[in-house]
Scaffold this motif. Structure first.
Motif, short mmCIF file in Angstrom:
data_model
loop_
_atom_site.label_atom_id
_atom_site.label_comp_id
_atom_site.label_asym_id
_atom_site.label_seq_id
_atom_site.Cartn_x
_atom_site.Cartn_y
_atom_site.Cartn_z
N ILE A 43 -22.45 -2.28 -15.72
CA ILE A 43 -21.17 -2.39 -15.02
C ILE A 43 -21.09 -3.74 -14.30
O ILE A 43 -19.99 -4.31 -14.17
CB ILE A 43 -20.95 -1.22 -14.04
CG1 ILE A 43 -19.60 -1.34 -13.33
CG2 ILE A 43 -22.08 -1.13 -13.02
CD1 ILE A 43 -18.39 -1.41 -14.22
N VAL A 44 -22.22 -4.28 -13.86
CA VAL A 44 -22.21 -5.58 -13.18
C VAL A 44 -21.83 -6.69 -14.17
O VAL A 44 -20.97 -7.53 -13.87
CB VAL A 44 -23.57 -5.87 -12.53
CG1 VAL A 44 -23.63 -7.32 -12.03
CG2 VAL A 44 -23.81 -4.91 -11.38
N LEU A 50 -15.06 -9.94 -16.19
CA LEU A 50 -13.64 -9.89 -15.80
C LEU A 50 -13.35 -10.89 -14.68
O LEU A 50 -12.33 -11.59 -14.70
CB LEU A 50 -13.27 -8.48 -15.33
CG LEU A 50 -13.38 -7.36 -16.37
CD1 LEU A 50 -13.01 -6.02 -15.75
CD2 LEU A 50 -12.48 -7.64 -17.58
N LEU A 51 -14.27 -10.97 -13.71
CA LEU A 51 -14.10 -11.90 -12.59
C LEU A 51 -13.97 -13.34 -13.08
O LEU A 51 -13.17 -14.13 -12.56
CB LEU A 51 -15.28 -11.76 -11.63
CG LEU A 51 -15.37 -12.77 -10.49
CD1 LEU A 51 -14.18 -12.62 -9.53
CD2 LEU A 51 -16.68 -12.61 -9.73
N GLN A 52 -14.78 -13.69 -14.09
CA GLN A 52 -14.83 -15.06 -14.57
C GLN A 52 -13.88 -15.30 -15.75
O GLN A 52 -13.85 -16.39 -16.32
CB GLN A 52 -16.26 -15.40 -14.97
CG GLN A 52 -17.19 -15.41 -13.76
CD GLN A 52 -18.67 -15.25 -14.11
OE1 GLN A 52 -19.02 -15.04 -15.26
NE2 GLN A 52 -19.53 -15.33 -13.10
N SER A 53 -13.08 -14.29 -16.07
CA SER A 53 -12.12 -14.43 -17.16
C SER A 53 -10.94 -15.31 -16.75
O SER A 53 -10.52 -15.29 -15.59
CB SER A 53 -11.61 -13.04 -17.57
OG SER A 53 -10.47 -13.14 -18.38
N PRO A 54 -10.38 -16.06 -17.68
CA PRO A 54 -9.19 -16.88 -17.36
C PRO A 54 -8.00 -16.05 -16.89
O PRO A 54 -7.10 -16.56 -16.22
CB PRO A 54 -8.88 -17.58 -18.70
CG PRO A 54 -10.16 -17.55 -19.46
CD PRO A 54 -10.85 -16.30 -19.05
N THR A 78 -18.09 -15.54 0.58
CA THR A 78 -17.38 -16.00 -0.61
C THR A 78 -18.01 -15.40 -1.86
O THR A 78 -19.15 -14.91 -1.84
CB THR A 78 -17.41 -17.53 -0.73
OG1 THR A 78 -18.76 -17.95 -0.93
CG2 THR A 78 -16.83 -18.19 0.51
N TYR A 79 -17.27 -15.47 -2.96
CA TYR A 79 -17.80 -14.95 -4.22
C TYR A 79 -19.07 -15.69 -4.64
O TYR A 79 -20.04 -15.08 -5.10
CB TYR A 79 -16.74 -15.03 -5.32
CG TYR A 79 -15.86 -13.81 -5.36
CD1 TYR A 79 -16.25 -12.67 -6.06
CD2 TYR A 79 -14.66 -13.78 -4.68
CE1 TYR A 79 -15.45 -11.54 -6.09
CE2 TYR A 79 -13.85 -12.65 -4.70
CZ TYR A 79 -14.26 -11.53 -5.40
OH TYR A 79 -13.47 -10.41 -5.41
N SER A 80 -19.08 -17.01 -4.49
CA SER A 80 -20.24 -17.78 -4.94
C SER A 80 -21.47 -17.41 -4.11
O SER A 80 -22.58 -17.26 -4.66
CB SER A 80 -19.97 -19.28 -4.86
OG SER A 80 -19.61 -19.65 -3.54
N THR A 81 -21.31 -17.23 -2.79
CA THR A 81 -22.44 -16.83 -1.95
C THR A 81 -22.89 -15.42 -2.29
O THR A 81 -24.09 -15.12 -2.36
CB THR A 81 -22.07 -16.92 -0.46
OG1 THR A 81 -21.67 -18.25 -0.15
CG2 THR A 81 -23.24 -16.53 0.42
N ALA A 273 -14.18 -6.68 -6.86
CA ALA A 273 -14.95 -7.78 -7.46
C ALA A 273 -14.44 -8.13 -8.85
O ALA A 273 -14.36 -9.31 -9.22
CB ALA A 273 -16.42 -7.39 -7.52
N SER A 274 -14.07 -7.13 -9.64
CA SER A 274 -13.62 -7.41 -11.01
C SER A 274 -12.32 -8.22 -11.02
O SER A 274 -12.06 -8.97 -11.96
CB SER A 274 -13.41 -6.09 -11.77
OG SER A 274 -12.28 -5.40 -11.28
N MET A 275 -11.53 -8.07 -9.98
CA MET A 275 -10.21 -8.72 -9.93
C MET A 275 -10.19 -9.98 -9.09
O MET A 275 -9.15 -10.62 -8.95
CB MET A 275 -9.17 -7.72 -9.42
CG MET A 275 -9.04 -6.50 -10.32
SD MET A 275 -7.91 -5.27 -9.64
CE MET A 275 -8.12 -3.94 -10.83
#
Length: 565
Positions: A43-44, A50-54, A78-81, A273-275
């Motif tokens: 699931i991760v 999905l998070l990194q999808s255009p 943040t997402y990157s952290t 997270a997915s969105m």
């Protein structure tokens, strides 16, 4: 699994999805394609794809987009952290605990905090089964849960560690050691851990018809199926919003008032997270603080339990805050009546209130509303979600029923649990050989495909969305020397949904009081399970087989003001 093309069958009614030939209801929602089951995928990994999808608006700005905001301190992650911490923790766990392997269980006992999402994602990426528990659980309750899930390791806080069995290895989330594990710069891939979609992802605790707590085993596939549907709905809503706002996209902020150990909170975290959205996290719920948070961070979306909708509709405090950012409130756990829904809408004209229905056993999903016009079907839980099938089954005859007739709701599809941990008998009683989940809820589906929950065959009491099993409380009451017999029923309460009410038969010569009864139970259970009303009677009505006739007690309680103590 339900397929959308089944709606083209001549025997399927396009208005409600009911097939007159098979007597199965099909979802009216467009089918959502899922990854091939043979493809190894956690699931991760799916969430990050999905998070990194255009198609995810924030995919190109993860370093500057906040994933989490702490409501109490204002701290941001943040997402990157977040992704760096997940990678670091995964690497540290593999290094410090090399014997920790795929399909092992990790027990988690902690309030909501920034560490919990990082921990969940790290464990899930490694193929470790996450088993979170309510931090309010008693030692007795935790011992039973540990016996069910058989964890290899536990993650908790220094304050809660003494509640766990002493033989269980523990990592303290508030220790310098754990914080250093988050800051390790050694990266760990989430792609190379050999996680299969049918592997267990989580064991979430829920109560069954017997009142015995069960560990619901949710797979990676279950979570992927739910998130896939949510993401598809999100894309449709984004396109509609862009059209309405002339192409301008407003980054949505949601408020997670739900505990992360609960299936709804667990799911909403992954959804966020997915969105690529931002979630404000509340460690401890406070109504006024919630209003402050909505105003301060311009919260657009709030998933809630029904009592919170009632509170927002009735409270005078809401007028003191600017809550105009609220666009959508989703409520699940119990139906909302017309009066509450209309009162809420008049107070918050910019916010749509959508209801839904799901069980832990169905990964928190089954039916939901999706459009403002559906929200006007008061008392309904919406229509079946995509990729799901349903039957309404007569509890007496086992016959599958057409629209408008009441029976037990059965569900089938990729969101249905694997089974109950350590309880093959309960699994066999709940899942049949064809994959149908017997929900234990008395329901009907109307001529337009809307699901209505009538009653709970399982007899569970729903207090603020929490499940309170009457049998568990009855066993405790019957252990008191001064009590001859006892029964517990749900008593309706506008603020919290239902409260546990006890009918007690004193032993001859006993003068035990209502306060003593309440105090005895309060010392042994989590706060939401406390008995809050007590009535003394001469006998408990029972069937010839000895089953408590709970409906008789409920009927007796409602018109009887003298029973209120």
């Amino acid at each position: 699994m339900a397929e959308n093309q089944s709606l083209h069958d001549a025997t399927v009614d396009p208005k409600n999805g009911y097939c007159s030939r098979t007597k199965i209801y099909h979802s009216l929602r467009p089918a959502v394609p899922l990854p091939p089951l043979s493809r190894p995928l956690s699931i991760v990994s799916y969430t990050l794809s999905l998070l990194q999808s255009p198609t995810t608006t924030t995919s190109g700005s993860l370093s500057s987009t906040d994933f989490l905001i702490d409501a109490a301190t204002g701290r941001r992650l943040t997402y990157s952290t977040f992704l760096q911490q997940v990678s670091s923790l995964s690497s540290s766990l593999k290094s410090l605990h090399p014997s920790l392997s795929k399909n092992d269980v990790a027990f988690v006992l902690s309030p909501s905090s920034f560490q919990i999402p990082v921990l969940y994602f790290s464990l899930l990426s490694l193929g470790i089964t996450v088993s979170p528990s309510n931090p309010l659980s008693s030692v007795t309750e935790l011992t039973h849960q540990v016996q069910l899930s058989k964890p290899f390791i536990a993650f908790t806080t220094s304050a809660m560690a003494p509640k766990l069995p002493p033989y269980l290895p523990v990592i303290l989330l508030d220790s310098p050691q754990f914080l250093s594990m988050l800051e390790s710069r050694v990266s760990s891939s989430t792609e190379d851990n050999g996680v299969n979609q049918w592997d267990s992802a989580a064991i979430l605790y829920s109560s069954g018809t017997t009142g015995k707590v069960k560990g619901v085993v949710i797979t990676h596939r279950n979570l992927i199926a739910v998130i896939a549907g949510m993401y598809k709905n999100k894309l449709l809503n984004d396109e509609k919003a862009k059209e309405e706002e002339n192409g301008v996209y407003a980054h949505p902020v949601s408020l997670l008032t739900l505990p992360l150990f609960h299936v709804f909170g667990f799911l909403m975290l992954i959804r966020t997270a997915s969105m690529g959205e931002t979630a404000v996290l509340m460690e401890k719920f406070d109504f006024v603080k919630m209003l402050e948070v909505v105003e301060k961070y311009k919260v657009a979306y709030i998933p809630v339990a029904p009592p919170l909708v009632v509170a927002m509709a009735k409270s005078d405090f809401v007028a003191k805050y600017d809550l105009s950012s609220m666009q959508k409130v989703e409520s699940g756990g119990a139906p909302l009546g017309r009066e509450v829904s209309e009162r809420f809408s008049s107070k918050f004209p910019n916010a749509d209130i959508f209801q839904g229905y799901g069980l832990t056993e169905s990964t928190g999903a089954a039916a939901r509303m999706r459009a403002p016009e559906e929200a006007k079907i008061y008392g309904s839980a919406g229509r079946l979600v995509q990729n799901i099938e349903a039957k309404i089954v007569d509890p007496e005859t086992g016959e599958s029923l057409p629209p408008g007739q009441r029976g037990e709701l059965w569900l089938r599809g990729p969101i249905i649990m694997k089974g109950y941990a350590g309880d093959d008998a309960a699994t066999a009683a709940t899942l049949d050989s064809e994959g149908w989940l017997k929900t234990g809820d008395l329901c009907y589906i109307d001529s337009d495909g809307f699901l209505f929950i009538v009653d709970r065959l399982k007899e569970l009491i729903k207090y603020k969305g929490y499940q309170v099993p009457p049998a568990e409380l009855e066993h405790l009451l019957q252990s008191m020397p001064q009590i001859a017999d006892a029964a517990v029923i749900p008593y309706p309460d506008e603020e919290v949904g239902q409260i546990p009410m006890a009918y007690v038969v004193r032993k001859p010569g006993s003068v035990i009081s209502a306060t003593e009864v309440k105090d005895f139970i309060a010392k042994q259970v989590a706060p939401y399970k406390k008995i809050r009303r007590v009535a003394f009677v001469n006998s408990i009505p029972k069937s010839p087989a000895g089953k408590i006739l709970r409906r008789e007690l409920i009927n007796h309680a409602l018109p009887s003001p003298s029973s209120k103590l």
